[in-house]
Design an enzyme around this catalytic site. Structure first.
Site, short mmCIF file in Angstrom:
data_model
loop_
_atom_site.label_atom_id
_atom_site.label_comp_id
_atom_site.label_asym_id
_atom_site.label_seq_id
_atom_site.Cartn_x
_atom_site.Cartn_y
_atom_site.Cartn_z
N ARG A 124 0.82 -1.24 0.00
CA ARG A 124 0.00 0.00 0.00
C ARG A 124 0.84 1.27 0.00
O ARG A 124 0.36 2.34 0.36
CB ARG A 124 -0.98 0.02 1.16
N LYS A 146 2.60 11.21 -11.83
CA LYS A 146 1.73 10.31 -12.60
C LYS A 146 2.50 9.01 -12.81
O LYS A 146 3.61 9.01 -13.34
CB LYS A 146 1.40 10.92 -13.97
N GLU A 188 8.87 17.75 -25.42
CA GLU A 188 8.22 18.09 -24.14
C GLU A 188 8.76 19.41 -23.60
O GLU A 188 8.05 20.12 -22.89
CB GLU A 188 8.40 16.95 -23.13
N LYS A 230 6.52 22.84 -14.85
CA LYS A 230 5.72 21.67 -14.48
C LYS A 230 5.41 21.70 -12.98
O LYS A 230 4.29 21.40 -12.55
CB LYS A 230 6.43 20.37 -14.87
N GLU A 240 -5.05 16.74 -11.66
CA GLU A 240 -5.63 17.10 -12.95
C GLU A 240 -7.14 17.26 -12.90
O GLU A 240 -7.89 16.63 -13.64
CB GLU A 240 -5.24 16.08 -14.04
N ARG A 244 -3.93 21.15 -14.93
CA ARG A 244 -2.83 20.25 -15.30
C ARG A 244 -2.98 19.72 -16.73
O ARG A 244 -1.99 19.36 -17.38
CB ARG A 244 -2.72 19.10 -14.30
N ASN A 248 -0.80 18.64 -21.58
CA ASN A 248 -1.04 17.71 -22.68
C ASN A 248 -1.17 18.41 -24.03
O ASN A 248 -1.76 17.87 -24.96
CB ASN A 248 -2.30 16.88 -22.40
N HIS A 251 -0.79 16.49 -27.23
CA HIS A 251 -0.85 15.07 -26.89
C HIS A 251 -2.11 14.37 -27.40
O HIS A 251 -2.08 13.16 -27.61
CB HIS A 251 -0.76 14.88 -25.37
N HIS A 255 -1.17 11.22 -29.22
CA HIS A 255 -1.53 9.87 -28.77
C HIS A 255 -2.23 9.10 -29.90
O HIS A 255 -2.05 7.89 -30.04
CB HIS A 255 -2.45 9.93 -27.54
N HIS A 268 6.88 8.73 -28.45
CA HIS A 268 5.91 9.64 -27.82
C HIS A 268 6.22 11.10 -28.19
O HIS A 268 5.34 11.85 -28.62
CB HIS A 268 5.96 9.43 -26.31
P1 NAD Z 1 11.79 5.13 -22.58
O1 NAD Z 1 11.68 5.00 -21.13
O2 NAD Z 1 11.28 4.01 -23.41
O3 NAD Z 1 13.32 5.40 -22.96
C1 NAD Z 1 13.66 5.55 -24.31
C2 NAD Z 1 14.81 4.60 -24.72
O4 NAD Z 1 16.04 5.14 -24.26
C3 NAD Z 1 14.72 3.21 -24.11
O5 NAD Z 1 15.17 2.27 -25.04
C4 NAD Z 1 15.68 3.29 -22.93
O6 NAD Z 1 16.19 2.03 -22.54
C5 NAD Z 1 16.76 4.16 -23.50
N1 NAD Z 1 17.55 4.92 -22.54
C6 NAD Z 1 17.10 5.54 -21.43
N2 NAD Z 1 18.08 6.28 -20.88
C7 NAD Z 1 19.19 6.08 -21.64
C8 NAD Z 1 20.50 6.58 -21.58
N3 NAD Z 1 20.88 7.48 -20.67
N4 NAD Z 1 21.39 6.16 -22.51
C9 NAD Z 1 21.00 5.29 -23.48
N5 NAD Z 1 19.75 4.82 -23.61
C10 NAD Z 1 18.86 5.21 -22.69
O7 NAD Z 1 11.06 6.45 -23.12
P2 NAD Z 1 10.88 7.92 -22.53
O8 NAD Z 1 10.75 8.78 -23.72
O9 NAD Z 1 11.88 8.22 -21.51
O10 NAD Z 1 9.49 7.82 -21.79
C11 NAD Z 1 8.30 7.55 -22.48
C12 NAD Z 1 7.28 7.03 -21.48
O11 NAD Z 1 7.04 8.05 -20.53
C13 NAD Z 1 5.96 6.66 -22.07
O12 NAD Z 1 5.55 5.43 -21.54
C14 NAD Z 1 5.03 7.77 -21.64
O13 NAD Z 1 3.70 7.33 -21.48
C15 NAD Z 1 5.63 8.17 -20.33
N6 NAD Z 1 5.35 9.53 -19.91
C16 NAD Z 1 4.89 9.72 -18.65
C17 NAD Z 1 4.65 10.99 -18.19
C18 NAD Z 1 4.22 11.18 -16.75
O14 NAD Z 1 3.83 12.30 -16.38
N7 NAD Z 1 4.29 10.18 -15.92
C19 NAD Z 1 4.85 12.10 -19.01
C20 NAD Z 1 5.34 11.88 -20.30
C21 NAD Z 1 5.58 10.58 -20.75
N1 GLY Z 2 2.78 14.79 -18.75
C1 GLY Z 2 1.54 15.35 -18.34
C2 GLY Z 2 1.36 15.43 -16.88
O1 GLY Z 2 2.24 15.07 -16.13
O2 GLY Z 2 0.33 15.83 -16.44
#
Ligand code: NAD
Ligand code: GLY
Length: 367
Positions: A124, A146, A188, A230, A240, A244, A248, A251, A255, A268
């Site tokens: 939890r 998130k 972003e 942010k 949100e 918030r 997006n 997005h 998406h 993304h």
């Molecule tokens: P990712 O986590 O898939 O990383 C991209 C690639 O880079 C992967 O292959 C990873 O292994 C590689 N990588 C990471 N760091 C590295 C480094 N320093 N050197 C070499 N390779 C490296 O993608 P991302 O773009 O970081 O994240 C996308 C995800 O984030 C999506 O799932 C999306 O939904 C999510 N997201 C969440 C929020 C939130 O607010 N929580 C906001 C935006 C996106």
């Molecule tokens: N990436 C959008 C949010 O965190 O709300």
């Protein structure tokens, strides 16, 4: 902290924490001072990032935790699911990790979102720390709480709001990031200008080449300003209920591109790049911004190495396919799509639009 680092505060009462930004932070034991005490820590990373950075993180944590466990998740958005999440719980339980165990998310947004969700639900709720290793994760996904996983029927459909104890953005790790992933992170960063800070938008126009070259002072400024914006938005609307949603921008279209092309085909950030052009064009057709603003945004996105034209998702009824996918967006209400539109003065809002107008935008913005 022994390194020269910038700090941004997220003010959320008892859930407040700081984002630390600088070089050499990951391997510096001082970066972890003041985190909750525990016998166990679990480093959650993936098969790409762990071989590069997990040993350095482990060495920095050694002495702080008696037992440091590690799990390497498979790499890729397609693994952001229940099965992978379960593997984190498996390790935690098999190693007898108690409810004080601290989880460390070492990776991009996929690792960060899944580790956060695991931390939110294990016994939890246990503390977790974000150590983001992609530009996208440093300026967006690691900040704001998130967390979650994908469902076969929709992206990020299962999750929780759960804040980390700290976010440690070590800019040195971006040196190993593939160029395409770096550009995805720039999308972003770019979004924060039109939605919240026109001066930052102008600064980005002046410094995009420095950012692409990973010039350190430009990178520090861009990551810090993104995190500040942010933090300010999340501080006002953590869950949100309204504001918030402006984070997006681009997005809703983005998406649809990601889903319509099949996850992984477009990153993304690439979907967000083309999606921001579409959202700006919609804003123009709603009379909120002029042609020149849309052109400037398109130019900036192009210089960041991102696509500015959206892909065709359907040969027969392309706009219809976009509309169908966008109705699944979490911001939709009773089937009505809500778009984030911009006003050209560094402000954004949610807006609905008639399908015919949206069809015109899609037709004008697709290849
Ligand atoms: P990712 O986590 O898939 O990383 C991209 C690639 O880079 C992967 O292959 C990873 O292994 C590689 N990588 C990471 N760091 C590295 C480094 N320093 N050197 C070499 N390779 C490296 O993608 P991302 O773009 O970081 O994240 C996308 C995800 O984030 C999506 O799932 C999306 O939904 C999510 N997201 C969440 C929020 C939130 O607010 N929580 C906001 C935006 C996106
Ligand atoms: N990436 C959008 C949010 O965190 O709300």
């Amino acid at each position: 902290m022994s390194q020269i680092a910038e700090e941004v505060a997220i003010n959320l009462g008892e859930r407040s924490y700081s984002i630390v930004i600088g070089g050499g932070l990951l391997a510096d034991p001082a970066s972890y001072d003041g985190l909750p005490h525990a016998a166990n820590a679990l480093i959650v990373s993936n098969t790409t990032v762990a071989p590069l950075y997990a040993a350095r993180l482990r060495a920095a944590l050694c002495g702080r935790y008696a037992l440091i466990h590690e799990i390497q998740l498979p790499d890729g958005e397609e693994h952001k699911n229940w099965q992978t999440l379960q593997s984190i719980f498996d390790v935690l339980l098999e190693r007898g990790c108690d409810r004080k165990t601290v989880l460390f998310a070492l990776g991009g947004g996929v690792v960060g979102d899944m580790t956060g969700f695991a931390a939110a639900s294990y016994m939890r709720g246990v503390p977790f720390v974000q150590v983001p290793t992609t530009l996208l994760a440093q300026v967006d996904s690691s900040v704001g709480g998130k967390t979650g996983i994908n469902h076969p029927l929709g992206k990020n459909m299962v999750g929780a709001f759960y804040q980390p104890q700290r976010v440690i953005c070590d800019l040195d790790v971006l040196g190993t990031l593939p160029a395409r992933e770096f550009s995805a992170g720039l999308a972003e960063i770019i979004k924060y200008g039109p939605i919240a800070d026109l001066e930052f938008f102008v600064w980005l126009e002046q410094h995009m080449d420095d950012l692409i070259a990973q010039e350190r002072s430009a990178l520090v400024h861009a990551v810090r300003r993104s995190c500040e914006i942010k933090a300010s938005v999340v501080g006002k609307d953590e869950r949100e209920s309204g504001l918030r949603a402006i984070l997006n921008f681009g997005h809703t279209f983005g998406h649809a591109i990601e889903a319509g092309m099949g996850y992984g085909a477009w990153l993304h950030g690439e979907g967000v790049g083309a999606g921001m052009v579409m959202a700006a064009e919609l804003s123009r057709r709603l009379g909120l911004v002029n042609e020149s603003f849309v052109g400037r945004l398109r130019g900036l996105i192009h210089r960041a190495g991102l696509p500015t034209l959206a892909p065709l998702l359907d040969d027969q009824d392309n706009a219809g396919r976009y509309l169908q996918l966008m109705r699944l967006d979490k911001k939709s209400e009773a089937g009505e799509i809500k778009f984030v539109v911009v006003e050209g003065s560094g402000k954004a809002m949610l807006h609905s639009a008639p399908d015919d107008l949206v069809r015109d935008v899609i037709n004008a913005c697709c290849r």
